[in-house]
Design an enzyme around this catalytic site. Sequence first.
Site, mmCIF file in Angstrom:
data_model
loop_
_atom_site.group_PDB
_atom_site.id
_atom_site.type_symbol
_atom_site.label_atom_id
_atom_site.label_comp_id
_atom_site.label_asym_id
_atom_site.label_seq_id
_atom_site.Cartn_x
_atom_site.Cartn_y
_atom_site.Cartn_z
ATOM 1 N N ARG A 71 -0.320 4.810 2.999
ATOM 2 C CA ARG A 71 -0.173 4.325 4.607
ATOM 3 C C ARG A 71 0.152 5.644 5.284
ATOM 4 O O ARG A 71 0.011 5.428 6.696
ATOM 5 C CB ARG A 71 0.784 3.446 5.029
ATOM 6 C CG ARG A 71 0.307 2.154 4.387
ATOM 7 C CD ARG A 71 1.289 0.927 4.601
ATOM 8 N NE ARG A 71 2.150 0.965 3.477
ATOM 9 C CZ ARG A 71 3.422 0.142 3.513
ATOM 10 N NH1 ARG A 71 3.911 -0.287 4.683
ATOM 11 N NH2 ARG A 71 4.300 -0.082 2.470
ATOM 12 N N TRP A 127 -9.251 5.294 -0.089
ATOM 13 C CA TRP A 127 -9.738 5.734 -1.118
ATOM 14 C C TRP A 127 -8.835 5.590 -2.162
ATOM 15 O O TRP A 127 -7.786 5.153 -2.197
ATOM 16 C CB TRP A 127 -10.185 7.473 -0.899
ATOM 17 C CG TRP A 127 -8.791 7.935 -0.638
ATOM 18 C CD1 TRP A 127 -7.485 8.389 -1.347
ATOM 19 C CD2 TRP A 127 -8.627 8.668 0.688
ATOM 20 N NE1 TRP A 127 -6.772 8.947 -0.575
ATOM 21 C CE2 TRP A 127 -7.049 9.125 0.491
ATOM 22 C CE3 TRP A 127 -9.284 8.988 1.974
ATOM 23 C CZ2 TRP A 127 -6.425 9.925 1.754
ATOM 24 C CZ3 TRP A 127 -8.489 9.550 2.976
ATOM 25 C CH2 TRP A 127 -7.573 9.968 3.093
ATOM 26 N N CYS A 156 0.819 -1.180 0.072
ATOM 27 C CA CYS A 156 0.052 -0.131 -0.003
ATOM 28 C C CYS A 156 1.004 1.259 -0.035
ATOM 29 O O CYS A 156 1.569 1.356 0.856
ATOM 30 C CB CYS A 156 -0.944 0.048 1.313
ATOM 31 S SG CYS A 156 -2.065 1.457 1.414
ATOM 32 N N GLU A 164 -5.208 3.197 -10.229
ATOM 33 C CA GLU A 164 -5.590 1.862 -10.117
ATOM 34 C C GLU A 164 -7.023 1.558 -10.904
ATOM 35 O O GLU A 164 -7.087 0.591 -11.401
ATOM 36 C CB GLU A 164 -6.062 1.852 -8.587
ATOM 37 C CG GLU A 164 -5.106 1.938 -7.567
ATOM 38 C CD GLU A 164 -5.932 1.730 -6.035
ATOM 39 O OE1 GLU A 164 -6.237 2.863 -5.576
ATOM 40 O OE2 GLU A 164 -5.952 0.536 -5.706
HETATM 41 N N1 ARG Z 1 -6.566 -1.938 -6.693
HETATM 42 C C1 ARG Z 1 -7.734 -2.297 -6.276
HETATM 43 C C2 ARG Z 1 -8.961 -1.738 -7.100
HETATM 44 O O1 ARG Z 1 -8.550 -1.407 -8.121
HETATM 45 C C3 ARG Z 1 -8.155 -1.694 -4.956
HETATM 46 C C4 ARG Z 1 -7.015 -1.943 -3.825
HETATM 47 C C5 ARG Z 1 -7.004 -0.893 -2.592
HETATM 48 N N2 ARG Z 1 -6.845 0.316 -3.311
HETATM 49 C C6 ARG Z 1 -7.009 1.336 -2.252
HETATM 50 N N3 ARG Z 1 -6.859 2.620 -2.872
HETATM 51 N N4 ARG Z 1 -7.118 1.461 -0.958
HETATM 52 O O2 ARG Z 1 -10.194 -1.953 -6.937
#
Ligand code: ARG
Length: 377
Positions: free
Chosen positions: A87, A256, A84, A261
Amino acid sequence: MRTWIRSLRPFDSIAVQTLIERTIDVREAERFIRLFHAENPAAGPPQARLREVAADIARYGTYAHTFAELEFGARVAWRNSNRCIGRLYWRSLRVRDRRQVTSAEGVAIECVEHLREAANGGRIRPTVTVFAPDVPGRPGLRILNEQLIRYAGYRTADGRVVGDPRQADFTDLVRASGWRGAGGRFDVLPLVVRSGRGGPLLCTLPGDAVLEVPIAHPHYPWFEELGLRWHAVPAISDLCLEIGGICYPCAPFNGWYMGAEIGARNLADVDRYDQLPVVATRLGLDTSTERSLWRDHALVELNVAVLHSFERAGVTMTDHHTEARRFLTHLAREEKAGRVCPADWSWIVPPISGGATPVFHRYYDNPALTPAFVRHK
Ligand code: ARG
C-alpha cells in the site's frame, strides 16, 4: 418507518421496502464527504457539498461522486485494504472513470482496455476501472470472474483437475454456458459479465491483452521444461468498491505481483498447481523424509525462478523482503499523518520466510474502514 410501510397495500410496501433497502445511508455519505474535504484542503470547506449530497439522497435515494471524489475514494479504498502489503503507493492508483458504461459488452471492452493499459508492456500500472454503481431499483453490472485473468481448471473423469483447481467451479460454469477450452494447464478463462436483465455475457480476452511470463530458473536449465507460466497482472474483479455509502459492484483493480504470491502459493499450494514435489524431484532432493526440508528447498528455488523470470521479461514484480520493508515505511507515514493503518497479520506476513521479514515481528491495528473493497453477498 416500519408502521408507515405497513399502512400501505402489500404491493406498495414491497416496492417501498426495496427502495428503502437500496437507498444509500446519508451518514456514510456525509462521513466520506467530510473525509474528502479534510484530506483535500484545495477543495475548500465541505458545507455546500454536504447540503447538495443530502438533498440528492432525499430526492433520488442516491447521489453522484465528482471525479475528484471518486478518484480519492478509490485510492483510500486501497489504503484501507488490510490484507495488502503493497500500500505504500496508494496515491498513485490510476482511476478510469467508466460510470457511463452500463452494457455487458461495454464492460468487457473496457476490461480489455484496462488490461492493456495496466500491463503497459511490462511496466505495470496500478489501475482501477469504475463502472456504474448500484442505484435504487437498478443494480449495476457485475463481473463473475474472481480476476480478469485466471487459468481454467478442468475436472477430469478420474477426479483430478487439469489447470488451476481454484477455478474448477468457475470453469464448470463457463463450460456449461458453452465455452470450450483447449484443455491445457494455463488456458485463460473467458470474462463473464452479468447484467440485471438478460443472460450473462461470455467474452474471450484477446491474446494481446494478456501479458504472461514463462517461468525459468537462472541456474537450472531443466526448469523451463516444467512448462510453468503466470500472468503479469493480478486484477481482482469480484469485489465491490464502496465509497460514501455508494456501492460500485463492478470495479476491477490491479497492482503488480509480489513473487511469493505465485511462487509460494499459486504454483506451490497443494490445492493449486502443487509443484513442490515435481521441483524437489528434479532437484534430486530426498523426499522420503520431511527432515530433509525438501519442501522448503523446492519453495526457495521456485521463488527464485519466478523473480528471475519476471525480471528477465521486463515485467514489474516485487519480492517479499523489499515489500515488507516498504510496508513498514507506509505504516510509519500513515501514523505520522494521524491515521490508523488497518492490517491483518495473517495476510501481511509473506507465505515464505515470514520471520525473516520485519512485518512478522509485531502486531497491527485492524479496524474496518471505508472507503473499501468489500465482498457483498
Ligand atoms: N494473490 C492473488 C494472486 O495470486 C492476487 C492478489 C492481489 N495481488 C497483488 N499483488 N495486487 O493472483
